[in-house]
Every structure is written in C-alpha cells, then in structure tokens.
Design a protein around this motif. Structure first.
Motif, PDB file in Angstrom:
ATOM      1  N   UNK A  85       0.846  -1.215   0.000  1.00  0.00           N
ATOM      2  CA  UNK A  85       0.000   0.000   0.000  1.00  0.00           C
ATOM      3  C   UNK A  85       0.875   1.257   0.000  1.00  0.00           C
ATOM      4  N   UNK A  86       1.931   1.218   0.796  1.00  0.00           N
ATOM      5  CA  UNK A  86       2.815   2.392   0.855  1.00  0.00           C
ATOM      6  C   UNK A  86       3.627   2.507  -0.438  1.00  0.00           C
ATOM      7  N   UNK A  87       4.054   1.381  -0.950  1.00  0.00           N
ATOM      8  CA  UNK A  87       4.886   1.347  -2.173  1.00  0.00           C
ATOM      9  C   UNK A  87       4.123   1.901  -3.377  1.00  0.00           C
ATOM     10  N   UNK A  88       2.851   1.559  -3.478  1.00  0.00           N
ATOM     11  CA  UNK A  88       2.050   1.998  -4.627  1.00  0.00           C
ATOM     12  C   UNK A  88       1.891   3.519  -4.643  1.00  0.00           C
ATOM     13  N   UNK A  92       6.384   6.599  -9.667  1.00  0.00           N
ATOM     14  CA  UNK A  92       6.970   5.532 -10.500  1.00  0.00           C
ATOM     15  C   UNK A  92       8.482   5.739 -10.626  1.00  0.00           C
ATOM     16  N   UNK A  93       8.883   7.016 -10.738  1.00  0.00           N
ATOM     17  CA  UNK A  93      10.315   7.301 -10.930  1.00  0.00           C
ATOM     18  C   UNK A  93      11.143   6.740  -9.778  1.00  0.00           C
ATOM     19  N   UNK A  94      10.612   6.862  -8.573  1.00  0.00           N
ATOM     20  CA  UNK A  94      11.332   6.353  -7.393  1.00  0.00           C
ATOM     21  C   UNK A  94      11.419   4.818  -7.445  1.00  0.00           C
ATOM     22  N   UNK A  95      10.326   4.209  -7.863  1.00  0.00           N
ATOM     23  CA  UNK A  95      10.329   2.735  -7.957  1.00  0.00           C
ATOM     24  C   UNK A  95      11.312   2.299  -9.048  1.00  0.00           C
ATOM     25  N   UNK A  96      11.369   3.079 -10.123  1.00  0.00           N
ATOM     26  CA  UNK A  96      12.267   2.734 -11.236  1.00  0.00           C
ATOM     27  C   UNK A  96      13.734   2.797 -10.802  1.00  0.00           C
ATOM     28  N   UNK A  97      14.040   3.693  -9.843  1.00  0.00           N
ATOM     29  CA  UNK A  97      15.433   3.812  -9.396  1.00  0.00           C
ATOM     30  C   UNK A  97      15.923   2.517  -8.741  1.00  0.00           C
ATOM     31  N   UNK A 219      18.194 -10.656  -1.747  1.00  0.00           N
ATOM     32  CA  UNK A 219      19.260  -9.864  -1.131  1.00  0.00           C
ATOM     33  C   UNK A 219      19.673  -8.701  -2.049  1.00  0.00           C
ATOM     34  N   UNK A 220      19.767  -9.000  -3.335  1.00  0.00           N
ATOM     35  CA  UNK A 220      20.173  -7.962  -4.294  1.00  0.00           C
ATOM     36  C   UNK A 220      19.122  -6.840  -4.338  1.00  0.00           C
ATOM     37  N   UNK A 221      17.845  -7.204  -4.278  1.00  0.00           N
ATOM     38  CA  UNK A 221      16.791  -6.180  -4.282  1.00  0.00           C
ATOM     39  C   UNK A 221      16.852  -5.329  -3.013  1.00  0.00           C
ATOM     40  N   UNK A 226      15.061  -1.687  -2.112  1.00  0.00           N
ATOM     41  CA  UNK A 226      13.631  -2.032  -2.087  1.00  0.00           C
ATOM     42  C   UNK A 226      13.167  -2.119  -0.630  1.00  0.00           C
ATOM     43  N   UNK A 227      12.104  -1.401  -0.264  1.00  0.00           N
ATOM     44  CA  UNK A 227      11.635  -1.466   1.126  1.00  0.00           C
ATOM     45  C   UNK A 227      11.240  -2.888   1.542  1.00  0.00           C
TER      46      UNK A 227
END
Ligand code: NAD
Length: 544
Positions: A85-88, A92-97, A219-221, A226-227
């Motif tokens: 819910x928080x991630x959505x 998008x730009x932040x998620x793309x990073x 681990x890589x994510x 990634x939160x």
C-alpha cells in the motif's frame, strides 16, 4: 564463494557442505558464511520441516534449509499487502530507481550469482551468464520505459467536450510468482521487476532445488533499496505453491503445462488473474538456401544451450531435403565436438542435467525412440563418467511419429531430425504439436523466412537465430500460444498482466449545469430528440 575452509566445514557436517570425492580441495562447495544470511531470508517458522538440495555436478548435498508452512505463506502475503500500500503511493520514478540499482548490482556481483546458479542447476557458465545479462536488460528496460507503460491515457467520452475520460493503471496488489529450476535468476526476477515497478508486492515460490538463487535475488533487491516486505521468498514444493495461489491477487506461473492447467483452474475459481509460461516442443526449419557452415554453430546453440533445459530450446529440426545430407553431417560433427563438463568457468559448452528426474526423463525418451526404430547420430548415452546427471548431446534420426520424443517436451539435450521437401511441408510439421511457444527459421532469404513465420502457430519466431535475440528483445511480448501458455512477459505484456485498468469518467458540464440530468429535466420526447440529433451528427462526422 568456494574455498578450502568451506570444504572443511562440509567435511565436519556443517549445513551446506558439499562432499565431492573428485574435488577434495573444495570445488563445488558453498561457504557457510555466504549461505547462512541467504537461508535466513526464507519466510518460515519453527517446525515447518526442511529440504536438502544437492549439487548436480556431483550429486552431493548442497544446502539444507527450512521450508515454509501454510501459515508462513499466509503471513507473508499479509506482510506484503501492508508494504504494497505504501509502495504503490511512491512515484513511479522512485520505484524505477530501485530497478536501475538492481541492474547495476547484478552486473557488478555477477560472479556470486553465476556460482550459485551453476551450483544449484549444474549448468555451464555461459548459460548462467545469459541469466545475468537478461536481468540486467529487463531491469534497465523497465526502469527507463516504466513511466510510459504506466502512464494514464485520456480518451474521448460519451458527450464530446462535456465528458472527460481517463484510464489509469492500478497495481493488482500482491503477485505470487511460482518458478521452476531451469533459469533460477531470470525466473526469480523477470516478472517481479515489472510487478514491483507497477506498484505491486511479490511473493516468490522458487523450485526447492534453486532456492538459494532466489534468496540471492531477494538480497540484491534489498541492497538496491527495495523497502522491506515487498519481495519475499517462501520455500518448499508444490504444496507451498498451491497455498500461495490461495492468497495472492495474481499468479505469475512458469513451469510445465500440466501444473499450469492446475494453477489456472484454481486462479479461475478464485477469479484472480494468471499469467502462464509453459512448455514447448519448439521446431527450427533449415531452408535449402542456407550457408550450412555459417548456420551450424547457431543451430547447435539453439538446441543444446543449458543442456536443452530451456523453454525456448529447439527439440525438432525440420530440414529441407535438398541440403539435408550436408547439413546433418556438419551438424552432427559439431554436436560431437561440444565440451561437456562441470566447471565454474567458461571452459564447458554444456553442463549437467539438473536432477535425477531430468536424467530419467531424457533417458526414457531416447530409449523409447530407439525401441521404435530411431537411429542415434550423436550422443544417446548417459555420461556418468563426467558427472551423475550428465547426458551426451543427442541427435536422433528416423524417429517415428508415435515416439514420445516426437510429441512430448523432453526438456533435455535431444533433438530429432525430420526432412521436408518444401516450405509448405515445413510449416505443417512445425505446427503439428499441441504446443506453440517458439520456433526458428534459417534462410538466406529473409522475405521467405518471414512468410514461413507468418504461418507458424507460435508466440515468437526467430529468423537466423535460435532464441537469444528473441529472449533479449525485452521490449517485445514473449508468450506461448496453444498449450504453451496464457498472457506474456516482457514489454507492455507484463504490465498488462500485472495491473488493473481503472476508468475515471468526469461530467465536465456539471460546473455550468450542462448535464444529462438537466437534459432529462426538459421532459417529454425532447431529450430523445436532442440525443438522436447528436448521435446522427457524430455518425456523420465519423467520431469514434
Ligand atoms: P513444474 O510445473 O513441475 O514446477 C514449476 C513450479 O511449480 C515449481 O516451483 C513447483 O514446485 C511448483 N508447483 C508444482 N505443482 C504445483 C501446484 N499444484 N500448484 C502450485 N505450484 C506448483 O515444472 P518443472 O517441470 O519443474 O519445470 C520445467 C517446465 O517449465 C518445462 O515444461 C519448461 O518448458 C517450463 N518452462 C517454461 C518457461 C516459459 O517461459 N514458457 C520458462 C522456463 C520453464
């Protein structure tokens, strides 16, 4: 990752030790110090049981890890839902990073990933590198194109100018990814990356044999920023996969057609979406105008990469009669020259099969074909001298249509040869299968090859290449027809499956009283007459 200390630990019975009598110095051994933090990432609770995987290069134990119970799976999805819910809400730009950073990490730390992938699957290093390259490509693609894929669209509405229509893409919520063992890094992340970019959380259920690679991906994510809670790994066999399907909002399944049907049936009952990437019996047509010497190396790779344990691998060669003798002679010579071996470097062309079950299936298909009168032109033997599950790259000729290998997916290093005397017959042979995953056509005349491709019933067709360029063209959809799947991955196809569309319609005239209700308020037949006139005008103006 592989050293003498680990060999000692293994000898003392530490979890994860590998005992390889051929390599007492510790080859094919994992450092417990590397394994422990990975295993600690499994979503599990006390008393859920354990699973022990082995290293296919030696058949010796690789790692013992706890599996997830039904309660663990349910709890994992709850955690994922909260995090999602928080991630959505993040841009998008932040998620793309996160994806950009993940792509860099996978390239920079590739030797860790390559070792793990090889130790869990037994594949040759160059097949393992395909996984690293693919994930770097997929991560970059979605990081760059993500905003465009996810952007809202404006459309014309019912009453021109007075109706505003916007179509948005919303994340589905929690995506359950269920994966097989053959490309463990790709199958851990290829659907997860667009899913995360679109604002979803992902719970992954890898094959038990390749759990460590999935945990390395987690681990890589994490390292990519990634939160917590957005990418979790549950461990175990089919029952854990079944449980996952009970809780998630969409299932991205990769595996056999038989299991895919079960997963789709349950997803149907739950009315959740399902993307299914399933098996194939892929054909490659060699037309009579090819330059045989130039074509052979690529065709050998198309058939034997990853020891044929690749969904888009070629299992049926359809060869034009006019060049069949020359082609078969040169192809067989090249196949016999392939270097088999367990090596954590680039010296081997072909690695091991991944399990005893794979070896049994390949052996059964070849034996059945031989019993029905087929001829072995190359291979046809278990290479126990190289390792417990190695099987020689095999070429079969004169295979009768009733043979299992002629119809069922072998998923191993076995290819059959069928001769045809025109393109028309080639198309008939290529389409004579319940599957429709991938095909290839080799010809100097690209126009001719495209005409063949047009008639082949497959989700993808490669011309003058086996599978690599198709697989690596990550902007284009990739997915099977017929019994090879539903939906697709890559490009906008993944985003389509992993988002829901939401249409938001606004009555713009409400601000100044120009609404349908005010029209209806005029009473009698006036509203109908006004609307009839408006519809006639729109028809004449060809408004859509
Ligand atoms: P499989 O169907 O037996 O298992 C795949 C995954 O599903 C595993 O994680 C397994 O534990 C899980 N599973 C098994 N039964 C389940 C159930 N009832 N409910 C939920 N999950 C369940 O596949 P496999 O034989 O291990 O893998 C090889 C197959 O995968 C081949 O057919 C190959 O063609 C296919 N494959 C397809 C693609 C593609 O993109 N089309 C890619 C890779 C592999």
């Amino acid at each position: 990752m592989i050293d003498d200390a680990a060999a000692e630990a293994a000898a003392s019975g530490a979890v994860g030790g590998v005992l390889d009598p051929e390599h007492p110095q510790g080859t094919f051994v994992l450092e417990p110090g590397v394994m422990a933090p990975l295993v600690a990432r499994i979503a599990t609770s006390e008393g859920s049981g354990t699973h022990r995987s082995m290293c296919p290069f030696t058949g010796a134990p690789l790692v013992t890890f706890p599996v997830s119970s039904a309660e663990d799976v349910a709890a994992c999805v709850v955690r994922a839902r909260v995090a999602q819910r928080a991630w959505a809400r993040r841009p998008v730009r932040e998620r793309a990073e996160v994806l950009q950073r993940l792509g860099r990490i996978v390239l920079e730390r590739q030797s860790e990933a390559l070792d793990l992938v090889q130790l869990e699957t037994g594949k040759a290093r160059r097949a393992a590198f395909e996984e690293v390259a693919d994930i770097a490509q997929v991560a970059r693609h979605y990081a760059v194109r993500g905003e465009r894929y996810l952007s809202s669209r404006r459309l014309s509405g019912m009453i021109p100018l007075l109706t505003g229509v916007q179509v948005h893409r919303r994340p589905v919520g929690v995506v359950g990814a269920i994966a097989p063992w053959n490309y463990p890094l790709v199958l851990a992340l290829a659907e997860a990356l667009p899913a995360l970019l679109a604002g979803n959380a992902v719970v992954l259920k890898p094959d038990p044999q390749t759990t460590l690679t999935a945990l390395w991906a987690a681990e890589a994510l994490d390292d990519a920023g990634l939160p917590a809670g957005l990418f979790q790994v549950v461990a175990g066999g089919p029952e854990v996969g079944e449980e996952l399907v009970e809780h998630v909002d969409h299932v991205a399944f990769t595996g056999s057609t038989a299991t895919g049907r079960k997963v789709a049936a349950r997803a149907g009952e739950r009315l959740i979406g399902a993307t299914l990437e399933l098996g194939g019996k892929n054909a490659l047509y060699v037309a009579d105008d090819v330059d045989v010497d130039a074509a052979v190396p690529g065709i050998v790779r198309a058939c034997f990469s990853n020891a044929g344990q690749l969904c888009v691998s070629v299992e049926r060669l359809v060869v034009h009669e006019a060049i069949a003798d020359e082609f078969v002679a040169k192809f067989v010579r090249a196949v016999r020259n392939l270097r088999l071996g367990p090596a954590l470097d680039y010296t081997a062309d072909v690695g091991s099969l991944t399990s005893a079950a794979q070896l049994d299936k390949v052996t059964a298909h070849v034996d059945d074909a031989l019993a029905r009168g087929a001829r072995v032109l190359a291979g046809g033997v278990h290479r126990a001298d190289v390792g417990p599950y190695f099987y020689a790259p095999t070429v079969l000729d004169d295979v009768p249509a009733q043979a299992t290998v002629a119809r069922e997916e072998t998923f191993g290093p076995v290819v059959t040869i069928t001769r045809v005397d025109c393109d028309e017959d080639a198309v008939t042979v290529m389409n004579d299968t319940e599957y429709g995953l991938h095909a290839a056509v080799w010809s100097r005349d690209v126009g001719r090859a495209r005409r063949v491709a047009e008639r082949v019933e497959c989700g993808s067709v490669a011309i003058n290449d086996g599978y690599t360029l198709t697989w690596g063209s990550v902007a284009a959809p990739l997915g099977g027809w017929k019994a090879s799947g539903l939906g697709g991955r890559h490009g906008s196809a993944s985003i389509d499956g992993l988002t829901r569309r939401q249409t938001v319609v606004t009555s713009r005239g409400a601000r100044f009283g120009a609404t349908l209700d005010s029209l209806y308020g005029l009473g009698g037949d006036t509203p109908s007459r006004v609307l009839t006139t408006a519809l006639s005008v729109m028809r004449r103006l060809r408004m859509s």
